[in-house]
Design a protein around this motif. Sequence first.
Motif, PDB file in Angstrom:
ATOM      1  N   PHE A 302       0.844  -1.194   0.000  1.00  0.00           N
ATOM      2  CA  PHE A 302       0.000   0.000   0.000  1.00  0.00           C
ATOM      3  C   PHE A 302       0.879   1.243   0.000  1.00  0.00           C
ATOM      4  CE2 PHE A 302      -2.974  -3.194   1.057  1.00  0.00           C
ATOM      5  CZ  PHE A 302      -4.220  -2.727   0.656  1.00  0.00           C
ATOM      6  N   GLY A 303       1.355   1.578  -1.184  1.00  0.00           N
ATOM      7  CA  GLY A 303       2.257   2.696  -1.367  1.00  0.00           C
ATOM      8  C   GLY A 303       3.030   2.528  -2.663  1.00  0.00           C
ATOM      9  N   GLY A 304       3.018   1.310  -3.190  1.00  0.00           N
ATOM     10  CA  GLY A 304       3.665   1.052  -4.468  1.00  0.00           C
ATOM     11  C   GLY A 304       5.163   1.230  -4.448  1.00  0.00           C
ATOM     12  N   GLY A 348       4.658   5.223   5.328  1.00  0.00           N
ATOM     13  CA  GLY A 348       3.488   5.454   4.490  1.00  0.00           C
ATOM     14  C   GLY A 348       2.770   4.177   4.115  1.00  0.00           C
ATOM     15  N   ALA A 349       3.529   3.118   3.820  1.00  0.00           N
ATOM     16  CA  ALA A 349       2.917   1.838   3.453  1.00  0.00           C
ATOM     17  C   ALA A 349       2.149   1.248   4.624  1.00  0.00           C
ATOM     18  CB  ALA A 349       3.990   0.862   2.979  1.00  0.00           C
ATOM     19  N   GLY A 350       2.722   1.341   5.813  1.00  0.00           N
ATOM     20  CA  GLY A 350       2.045   0.828   7.002  1.00  0.00           C
ATOM     21  C   GLY A 350       0.754   1.577   7.285  1.00  0.00           C
ATOM     22  N   GLN A 351       0.814   2.893   7.183  1.00  0.00           N
ATOM     23  CA  GLN A 351      -0.388   3.708   7.394  1.00  0.00           C
ATOM     24  C   GLN A 351      -1.442   3.384   6.349  1.00  0.00           C
ATOM     25  OE1 GLN A 351       0.304   4.857  10.636  1.00  0.00           O
ATOM     26  NE2 GLN A 351      -0.708   6.731   9.965  1.00  0.00           N
ATOM     27  N   GLY A 352      -0.996   3.183   5.113  1.00  0.00           N
ATOM     28  CA  GLY A 352      -1.939   2.871   4.044  1.00  0.00           C
ATOM     29  C   GLY A 352      -2.662   1.565   4.278  1.00  0.00           C
ATOM     30  N   LEU A 353      -1.927   0.539   4.686  1.00  0.00           N
ATOM     31  CA  LEU A 353      -2.552  -0.761   4.945  1.00  0.00           C
ATOM     32  C   LEU A 353      -3.538  -0.675   6.103  1.00  0.00           C
ATOM     33  CD1 LEU A 353      -2.717  -3.840   4.496  1.00  0.00           C
ATOM     34  CD2 LEU A 353      -0.840  -4.068   6.131  1.00  0.00           C
ATOM     35  N   GLN A 354      -3.124  -0.059   7.185  1.00  0.00           N
ATOM     36  CA  GLN A 354      -3.990  -0.008   8.368  1.00  0.00           C
ATOM     37  C   GLN A 354      -5.239   0.833   8.116  1.00  0.00           C
ATOM     38  OE1 GLN A 354      -3.400  -2.161  10.632  1.00  0.00           O
ATOM     39  NE2 GLN A 354      -1.413  -2.650   9.711  1.00  0.00           N
TER      40      GLN A 354
END
Length: 379
Positions: A302-304, A348-354
């Motif tokens: 989730f951030g590509g 950013g990827a962690g925030q996007g997934l959650q």
Amino acid sequence: MQNTPSIAIIGGGPGGLTLARILHLHGIKATVFERDAHALTRPQGGSLDMHSETGQRALQLSGLHDAFQALARYGDQGNRAYAPDGTLLFDDPNPDGDQPEIDRSQLRQILLNALPRDCVRWDQKVAALRALPDGRHALAGAGIEGVAFDLVVGADGASSIVRPLLSSARPAYEGVTMFELGIDDIDQRYPALSALSGHGKMFVKGSNTLLAAQRNSNAHVRLYAAVRMPLDAVRSYSTISAETKTWLANIFAGYAAPFRELIEVGTLLAVRPMLALPVGHRWSNQPGLTLIGDAAHLMSPFGGEGANGAMADAADLALLLARGGDWRAAVAAYEAMMFPRAEAAAFGAGQGLQGAVAEDDPDHVARHMQETVSLRPDR
């Protein structure tokens, strides 16, 4: 080139192959050890959006811009979001975007075509590394016992065998599991579903579930059905089986009929628990070893930034090594450059997934898409 180390790259994914290619252009030989028997041994996954400052930059530095452009799909950059009841919340075709898509298998082949035939050693699984008194590391594995290198680069992903020599960090489960499905020839076989999913990425957010569709080349669509679930439950549904498919369909039973049909007609390909290394993962520099890509900074998709980050790592490391001088200092400089970039991407990827797989309202993803559009330079 003076003071050039012998280099082993463990892993023949986008990062490892990009590193080998840029080094090759600068007259530095590297050997890639890849566990796959050949390039098509196993599915390589879905489509990748190549970011201009990372993946595309690495391809330019690899001399492969034209080869990439020949396959890049600028028409598949759209983003669409629905509520589970079928209400369209957001739709942006994004035809003028600069993050074109390319299939993972196509990207890998572009890189392989640009490497000397003897660069990649296929069907070579490195089982372990052994430090030698002279500072080199010997590789252990079938057919490679005792082969030693000055520099070993771990480009070997989540289960890296190089990482434990540098860090005690291990990937941890993030509470979400992705069930990956594929639909072939969707335009002809399921035109209504093709129109629903669009050209690019489509998201449907429920409570602790998310259904995403991604357009690939040749009218293939990948589905990613994400479910927030405990790890114990993942073990019960980790097999590619009819039972897993039935269970998954029941999880998404509250979604509108067209979304349920996507799951029904899709072929279950993989079950992927979302794992991540700690945000800000770092290690103390150790001569002769380093990491790139998921081996260094595994994060959710989730951030590509997965393939893009790996290719950016490869480009930076290759250019620093190509400058000449003390190659050990070049590796240390690469790590100092990579750590903050990877930390920001992982956060950013962690925030996007959650945020995407959570209990809150279904327009969360649509709001995020709208915020992204508002940040574009042309807006």
